[in-house]
Design an enzyme around this catalytic site. Sequence first.
Site, PDB file in Angstrom:
ATOM      1  N   GLY A   1       0.889  -1.422   0.229  1.00 25.70           N
ATOM      2  CA  GLY A   1      -0.374   0.061  -0.157  1.00 25.70           C
ATOM      3  C   GLY A   1       1.100   1.435   0.088  1.00 25.70           C
TER       4      GLY A   1
ATOM      5  N   HIS B   1      19.909  15.513 -12.891  1.00 30.18           N
ATOM      6  CA  HIS B   1      18.754  14.979 -14.315  1.00 30.18           C
ATOM      7  C   HIS B   1      17.746  15.004 -13.922  1.00 30.18           C
ATOM      8  CE1 HIS B   1      20.295  11.560 -12.577  1.00 30.18           C
ATOM      9  NE2 HIS B   1      19.715  10.637 -14.105  1.00 30.18           N
TER      10      HIS B   1
ATOM     11  N   HIS C   1      15.372  12.283 -13.805  1.00 29.12           N
ATOM     12  CA  HIS C   1      14.632  10.868 -13.709  1.00 29.12           C
ATOM     13  C   HIS C   1      14.239  11.063 -12.368  1.00 29.12           C
ATOM     14  CE1 HIS C   1      17.331   8.667 -16.993  1.00 29.12           C
ATOM     15  NE2 HIS C   1      16.037   8.829 -17.024  1.00 29.12           N
TER      16      HIS C   1
ATOM     17  N   HIS D   1      15.792  10.852  -8.916  1.00 29.21           N
ATOM     18  CA  HIS D   1      17.029  12.081  -8.898  1.00 29.21           C
ATOM     19  C   HIS D   1      15.777  13.580  -8.278  1.00 29.21           C
ATOM     20  CE1 HIS D   1      21.541  10.493 -10.474  1.00 29.21           C
ATOM     21  NE2 HIS D   1      19.329   9.626 -10.133  1.00 29.21           N
TER      22      HIS D   1
ATOM     23  N   HIS E   1      24.105   9.760 -20.644  1.00 32.31           N
ATOM     24  CA  HIS E   1      23.043   8.767 -19.697  1.00 32.31           C
ATOM     25  C   HIS E   1      21.692   8.964 -20.943  1.00 32.31           C
ATOM     26  CE1 HIS E   1      21.181   7.132 -15.832  1.00 32.31           C
ATOM     27  NE2 HIS E   1      20.449   8.524 -15.633  1.00 32.31           N
TER      28      HIS E   1
ATOM     29  N   ASP F   1      28.839   6.625  -8.864  1.00 30.79           N
ATOM     30  CA  ASP F   1      27.623   5.677  -9.815  1.00 30.79           C
ATOM     31  C   ASP F   1      28.104   4.198  -9.964  1.00 30.79           C
ATOM     32  OD1 ASP F   1      25.126   4.223 -10.714  1.00 30.79           O
ATOM     33  OD2 ASP F   1      25.209   5.256 -12.894  1.00 30.79           O
TER      34      ASP F   1
ATOM     35  N   HIS G   1      16.939  -1.994 -25.136  1.00 23.09           N
ATOM     36  CA  HIS G   1      17.244  -1.657 -23.997  1.00 23.09           C
ATOM     37  C   HIS G   1      18.531  -1.557 -23.801  1.00 23.09           C
ATOM     38  CE1 HIS G   1      16.819   0.283 -20.575  1.00 23.09           C
ATOM     39  NE2 HIS G   1      17.666  -0.345 -19.679  1.00 23.09           N
TER      40      HIS G   1
ATOM     41  N   SER H   1      21.779  -0.075 -21.001  1.00 21.72           N
ATOM     42  CA  SER H   1      21.765   0.136 -19.252  1.00 21.72           C
ATOM     43  C   SER H   1      21.799   2.218 -19.493  1.00 21.72           C
ATOM     44  CB  SER H   1      22.468  -0.390 -18.385  1.00 21.72           C
ATOM     45  OG  SER H   1      22.503   0.441 -17.429  1.00 21.72           O
TER      46      SER H   1
ATOM     47  N   HIS I   1      23.915   2.988 -16.801  1.00 25.81           N
ATOM     48  CA  HIS I   1      24.604   3.588 -16.358  1.00 25.81           C
ATOM     49  C   HIS I   1      27.149   2.522 -16.498  1.00 25.81           C
ATOM     50  CE1 HIS I   1      21.559   4.619 -13.266  1.00 25.81           C
ATOM     51  NE2 HIS I   1      20.920   3.988 -13.750  1.00 25.81           N
TER      52      HIS I   1
ATOM     53  N   HIS J   1      25.490   5.403  -4.737  1.00 28.21           N
ATOM     54  CA  HIS J   1      23.808   4.931  -6.050  1.00 28.21           C
ATOM     55  C   HIS J   1      24.369   3.816  -5.852  1.00 28.21           C
ATOM     56  CE1 HIS J   1      23.708   8.907  -8.346  1.00 28.21           C
ATOM     57  NE2 HIS J   1      23.577   9.122  -7.239  1.00 28.21           N
TER      58      HIS J   1
HETATM   59 ZN   LIG Z   1      19.945   7.279 -11.059  1.00 31.10          ZN
HETATM   60 ZN   LIG Z   2      19.554   8.323 -14.471  1.00 34.54          ZN
END
Ligand SMILES: [Zn+2]
Ligand SMILES: [Zn+2]
Length: 547
Positions: A47, A72, A74, A77, A140, A194, A363, A365, A367, A389
């Site tokens: 919940g 950035h 996302h 963040h 990124h 990161d 897709h 990544s 990172h 991170h």
């Molecule tokens: Zn992030």
């Molecule tokens: Zn990000």
Amino acid sequence: MSKKNKLRIIPLGGLGEVGKNMMAYEFAGEIIVVDAGIMFPENDMLGVDYIIPDFEYLIKRADQVRGLILTHGHEDHIGAIQHFIEHINVPIYATPLTCGLIEAKLLRNKSQNKVQFKTVQAGESSDIGPFKVEYFHVSHSIPDAVSLGITTPAGLVIHMSDFKFDHTPVDGWPTDFAKLAEFATRGVDLLLSDSTNAERAGWTPSESIIGPAFDQVFAEAKGRVIVATFASLISRIQQVADAAQKNGRKMAIAGLSMVDNVKVARKLKYLDIPDDLIVPIEQALTMQDHKVVIMCTGSQGEPSSIVGRLSAGTNRQFALKPSDTVVLSSHPIPGNEESISKTINRLLRRGANVIDDQVAPIHVSGHAAQEEQKLLINLVRPKNFMPIHGELRMLKRHAQLAREVGIAEGNTLVVENGQVVELIGNKIQLGELIPGGYVFVHGESIGDIDRGIMKERGQLARNGIFLVDISVDKDSGKILNEPEVLTRGFVSPEEAQTLLPEVRKRVLQAVNGGGVTNEKDIINTIKSYLHQETRRRPMVLITLSKS
Ligand SMILES: [Zn+2]
Ligand SMILES: [Zn+2]
């Protein structure tokens, strides 16, 4: 060493977990904050809509906070910004696209607080109190991402937010290697980097490999193509648009947040999509199927997202067709694997063709993987290193990589949220512990739900509830009427037929027999009987009234 030369690094989110990134830097009583993200709940957090960092430390020192820098756009963040500005009203430093996405988000959430934006560009710097902050570009999965060089009298710190070393990114703007090298010549006292992909060997592939994969999917699909990704994965939206253009399909965007983000990114020229390529979703639904691409959210199997609803047959605007091809263009966030898998099965059951990153390279990544992480450390040659991170195991792995490329163990610190680190005289050391836990957001309730409530929800979800209403005579202490018994989520109606009368009988016996008088004892009597009969432990509640 005097206190004047001490930089305090205060992790409030993102260390020990993936998501809700927030880091504070404090020097001589003045504070800047980097990022204010959210995290999505784990399976056992019932919940909960989302989780924000516990930034009590900052709220108590609101008058010392000089600025919030957002690296950035996302959600992990910027997602908590609305909650942040409710308590702390300081200028927000971010690049044009990040500012635009925040503005759209605050508008969507009807936030009443006024925000003072300080729009900055990669390559520029700001003097914020004792901090000189230099913004430099990193590639990124969203354009206009920056990382930070932060200079104080205590030294130079590089804060690497999400990044990868993509030489051929979608927006043609690779990470600013020259700036990193320049920092190195100045001497970097501490590098924070990161750790998301610290367990992945090699290099993260370039975004450019996705283009041909999309092309192939779009060319081969007989009917509509439905591409699901994150609303803020702006680079991916560009790639879908490019593939649509090439394959003679029009693109429609479904879902408020994605429509908003595309509008902002196009206006600011971070998305290059011709006007005649985009059609309203209503129009797309009347077009021939093989002429259409629909972009939407739900690549993580979220039940409330469009793909989640399509898979369940509950999407209002349009339904899934057996000729549809659904592309899930993202990688599972740890913990989401199960719900994604269920969603894929439901989509397949409805006849759709499903393509995820196991089937085709649709897709990559955003990172850095291990080789990029090591390259960064070798490029920057920091005196000290601190992984950020990531879950603890990713942070530990990242620290190990740093040691492999020559950072001494004593110059590396692995900490989780709430553990303050101090940079003093070119060395890092542990500071004190401060609150750094979860704040659960559920509807309008922020932080009212705690671990105790979560435990109760878990118990209710697993074993159901058993409710007994008892009224006793206030003088004799004897039960006046047959106790009322209600149960939900615990036993089948058939089982209840034998169980419930027996519970009534036992409660009567226990109370009227004189042995049991207080609520706790009555509850225990019921609990032990139910457990003996069913081997289950429902939540037992009683209401005891005296008259
Ligand atoms: Zn992030
Ligand atoms: Zn990000």
